[in-house]
Design a protein around this motif. Structure first.
Motif, PDB file in Angstrom:
ATOM      1  N   GLY A 297      -8.098  16.821 -20.738  1.00 13.96           N
ATOM      2  CA  GLY A 297      -7.249  17.847 -20.159  1.00 13.96           C
ATOM      3  C   GLY A 297      -5.849  17.324 -19.916  1.00 13.96           C
ATOM      4  N   GLN A 298      -5.006  18.178 -19.378  1.00 12.28           N
ATOM      5  CA  GLN A 298      -3.607  17.834 -19.157  1.00 12.28           C
ATOM      6  C   GLN A 298      -3.350  17.501 -17.691  1.00 12.28           C
ATOM      7  N   PRO A 299      -2.315  16.713 -17.415  1.00 15.43           N
ATOM      8  CA  PRO A 299      -2.116  16.181 -16.060  1.00 15.43           C
ATOM      9  C   PRO A 299      -2.069  17.233 -14.960  1.00 15.43           C
ATOM     10  N   TYR A 300      -1.325  18.317 -15.171  1.00 14.07           N
ATOM     11  CA  TYR A 300      -1.212  19.325 -14.121  1.00 14.07           C
ATOM     12  C   TYR A 300      -2.547  20.011 -13.839  1.00 14.07           C
ATOM     13  N   ALA A 301      -3.411  20.118 -14.843  1.00 10.90           N
ATOM     14  CA  ALA A 301      -4.720  20.730 -14.629  1.00 10.90           C
ATOM     15  C   ALA A 301      -5.686  19.764 -13.954  1.00 10.90           C
ATOM     16  N   LEU A 302      -5.606  18.482 -14.310  1.00 11.32           N
ATOM     17  CA  LEU A 302      -6.550  17.502 -13.779  1.00 11.32           C
ATOM     18  C   LEU A 302      -6.185  17.029 -12.376  1.00 11.32           C
ATOM     19  N   ALA A 303      -4.894  16.945 -12.069  1.00 10.38           N
ATOM     20  CA  ALA A 303      -4.469  16.367 -10.788  1.00 10.38           C
ATOM     21  C   ALA A 303      -5.086  17.069  -9.578  1.00 10.38           C
ATOM     22  N   PRO A 304      -5.100  18.407  -9.494  1.00  9.53           N
ATOM     23  CA  PRO A 304      -5.745  19.039  -8.333  1.00  9.53           C
ATOM     24  C   PRO A 304      -7.258  18.804  -8.292  1.00  9.53           C
TER      25      PRO A 304
ATOM     26  N   HIS B 271       1.023   1.270  -5.752  1.00 11.93           N
ATOM     27  CA  HIS B 271       1.363   1.249  -7.171  1.00 11.93           C
ATOM     28  C   HIS B 271       0.237   1.857  -7.995  1.00 11.93           C
ATOM     29  N   GLY B 272       0.562   2.140  -9.248  1.00 10.78           N
ATOM     30  CA  GLY B 272      -0.423   2.682 -10.170  1.00 10.78           C
ATOM     31  C   GLY B 272       0.167   2.798 -11.557  1.00 10.78           C
ATOM     32  N   ILE B 273      -0.715   2.973 -12.539  1.00 15.42           N
ATOM     33  CA  ILE B 273      -0.306   3.233 -13.916  1.00 15.42           C
ATOM     34  C   ILE B 273      -1.055   4.463 -14.408  1.00 15.42           C
ATOM     35  N   ALA B 274      -0.546   5.090 -15.467  1.00 15.09           N
ATOM     36  CA  ALA B 274      -1.152   6.338 -15.933  1.00 15.09           C
ATOM     37  C   ALA B 274      -0.886   6.504 -17.423  1.00 15.09           C
ATOM     38  N   HIS B 275      -1.549   7.518 -18.019  1.00 16.95           N
ATOM     39  CA  HIS B 275      -1.520   7.643 -19.477  1.00 16.95           C
ATOM     40  C   HIS B 275      -1.887   9.057 -19.886  1.00 16.95           C
TER      41      HIS B 275
ATOM     42  N   GLU C 172       4.037  13.586 -12.544  1.00 20.55           N
ATOM     43  CA  GLU C 172       5.282  14.168 -13.047  1.00 20.55           C
ATOM     44  C   GLU C 172       5.762  13.446 -14.307  1.00 20.55           C
ATOM     45  N   ILE C 173       5.667  12.120 -14.317  1.00 21.92           N
ATOM     46  CA  ILE C 173       6.063  11.374 -15.517  1.00 21.92           C
ATOM     47  C   ILE C 173       5.213  11.806 -16.708  1.00 21.92           C
ATOM     48  N   LEU C 174       3.903  11.922 -16.487  1.00 15.96           N
ATOM     49  CA  LEU C 174       3.015  12.321 -17.578  1.00 15.96           C
ATOM     50  C   LEU C 174       3.340  13.724 -18.073  1.00 15.96           C
TER      51      LEU C 174
ATOM     52  N   ASP D  40      -4.204  15.639 -25.133  1.00 15.53           N
ATOM     53  CA  ASP D  40      -5.667  15.697 -25.195  1.00 15.53           C
ATOM     54  C   ASP D  40      -6.357  15.302 -23.893  1.00 15.53           C
ATOM     55  N   SER D  41      -5.901  14.216 -23.276  1.00 11.52           N
ATOM     56  CA  SER D  41      -6.561  13.703 -22.079  1.00 11.52           C
ATOM     57  C   SER D  41      -5.544  12.957 -21.230  1.00 11.52           C
ATOM     58  N   ALA D  42      -5.916  12.720 -19.983  1.00 13.31           N
ATOM     59  CA  ALA D  42      -5.010  12.044 -19.053  1.00 13.31           C
ATOM     60  C   ALA D  42      -5.813  11.160 -18.117  1.00 13.31           C
ATOM     61  N   GLY D  43      -5.137  10.149 -17.566  1.00 18.57           N
ATOM     62  CA  GLY D  43      -5.823   9.268 -16.633  1.00 18.57           C
ATOM     63  C   GLY D  43      -4.853   8.489 -15.773  1.00 18.57           C
ATOM     64  N   TRP D  44      -5.368   8.033 -14.630  1.00 20.55           N
ATOM     65  CA  TRP D  44      -4.585   7.284 -13.652  1.00 20.55           C
ATOM     66  C   TRP D  44      -5.395   6.075 -13.189  1.00 20.55           C
ATOM     67  N   ALA D  45      -4.747   4.930 -13.034  1.00 21.87           N
ATOM     68  CA  ALA D  45      -5.328   3.770 -12.357  1.00 21.87           C
ATOM     69  C   ALA D  45      -4.565   3.609 -11.051  1.00 21.87           C
ATOM     70  N   LEU D  46      -5.239   3.851  -9.943  1.00 20.85           N
ATOM     71  CA  LEU D  46      -4.604   3.937  -8.632  1.00 20.85           C
ATOM     72  C   LEU D  46      -5.053   2.762  -7.766  1.00 20.85           C
TER      73      LEU D  46
END
Length: 306
Positions: free
Chosen positions: A130-137, A148-152, A27-29, A38-44
């Motif tokens: 891709g974008q967060p909403y497309a990649l998350a599922p 915790h986690g960080i994202a970009h 949601e933050i992203l 352009d792209s998205a990522g998460w460190a979980l």
């Protein structure tokens, strides 16, 4: 221009907070998508595995994925790592392995044969074009409910748009250290050559990776994370705001020019960080949040309770 995000629950996720950690970071992203489509990522970060590692690799989703998966298994088994299970997600292959040896030695032994994304007892990095909403599922991000986690999200300005140039970046050879970053390091090559002479390994030419490797190097030489954050402000030139995560903590640093925004909200249960306040508002709709922006040339650190 990019956007960073971070979330840490000081203890367990409170009952009144309705989102999983993965959903909240997404949601933050999405709220700051104008900063980097352009792209998205998460460190979980999940609970650590005793005597095991989580490892993730890039594979060619449009090519011979089974051949690449077989190469991963062969490379790991040659180093005494036992593959316990594995799963393909998007353009990546994640495995859980039994391994009690040296992670840096393992990394150096396999890095030219396979494409590593991350290694950790807790850490798992997911990133793609891709974008967060497309990649998350596609990557089951909403199911992640760790501490915790960080994202970009990224707008490419100095390199191509590929999964391996997306953030977060892992500190190659050092388990459970990851960074996200908005800005630019102006002494990248000076610092990279200095670290390489000291035995550090790089997978890309991205300056965010250098931050991760620098912090891992300092901690490998006896500094704690807080001290490594402090010295990064002295040794890394440029304009930047960055987040770093380890097995039990999230930290930040902001350069003296403070041109790259970072906003945080903290209460007794959590710390949430975004490049813009609109990202934090997604987590607490309808509330007037008491947010703050870190001052220039500052760093900070939050740890989860033991």
């Amino acid at each position: 221009m990019c956007a960073i995000a971070g979330l840490l629950f000081k203890k367990a996720r409170p009952a009144h907070f309705p989102m999983t950690t993965g959903s909240a970071l997404t949601e933050i992203l999405d709220a700051t998508l104008h900063r980097g489509p352009d792209s998205a990522g998460w460190a979980l970060y999940r609970p650590p595995l005793e005597g095991e590692l989580r490892m993730r690799f890039f594979i060619d989703a449009n090519g011979d994925a089974q051949k690449e998966i077989a190469a991963v298994h062969t490379a790991l088994e040659a180093q005494g790592a036992t593959v316990l299970d594995g799963e393909v997600l998007g353009c990546t292959y994640g495995v859980r392995v039994g391994f009690a040896g040296d992670v840096l030695a393992l990394t150096r032994a396999i890095e030219r044969r396979v494409r590593l994304v991350s290694i950790g007892a807790s850490l798992d990095i997911i990133k793609d074009v891709g974008q967060p909403y497309a990649l998350a599922p596609r990557y089951a991000i909403h199911e992640f409910d760790g501490g915790h986690g960080i994202a970009h999200i990224r707008l490419a300005t100095e390199s191509g748009v590929h999964p391996d140039t997306a953030h977060p970046f892992w500190a190659c050879g050092f388990a459970d250290v990851a960074t996200v970053h908005n800005g630019q390091l102006t002494n990248y090559w000076i610092m990279r050559r200095r670290l390489e002479r000291r035995g550090m390994v790089f997978q890309t030419e991205n300056d965010t990776e250098l931050i991760a490797v620098y912090l891992a190097y300092r901690m490998s030489r006896g500094a704690d994370l807080e001290e490594a954050l402090r010295t990064s402000l002295e040794e890394l030139d440029g304009t930047y705001s960055y987040l770093v995560a380890t097995r039990d903590a999230i930290g930040y640093a902001k350069d003296k020019l403070a041109a790259k925004p970072m906003v945080k909200y903290e209460d007794e249960d959590l710390i949430a960080i975004s490049s813009e306040e609109v990202g934090l508002n997604r987590l607490f709709p309808g509330r007037a949040l008491a947010t703050s922006e870190p001052a220039p040339l500052t760093y900070g650190l939050w740890r989860r309770a033991a």
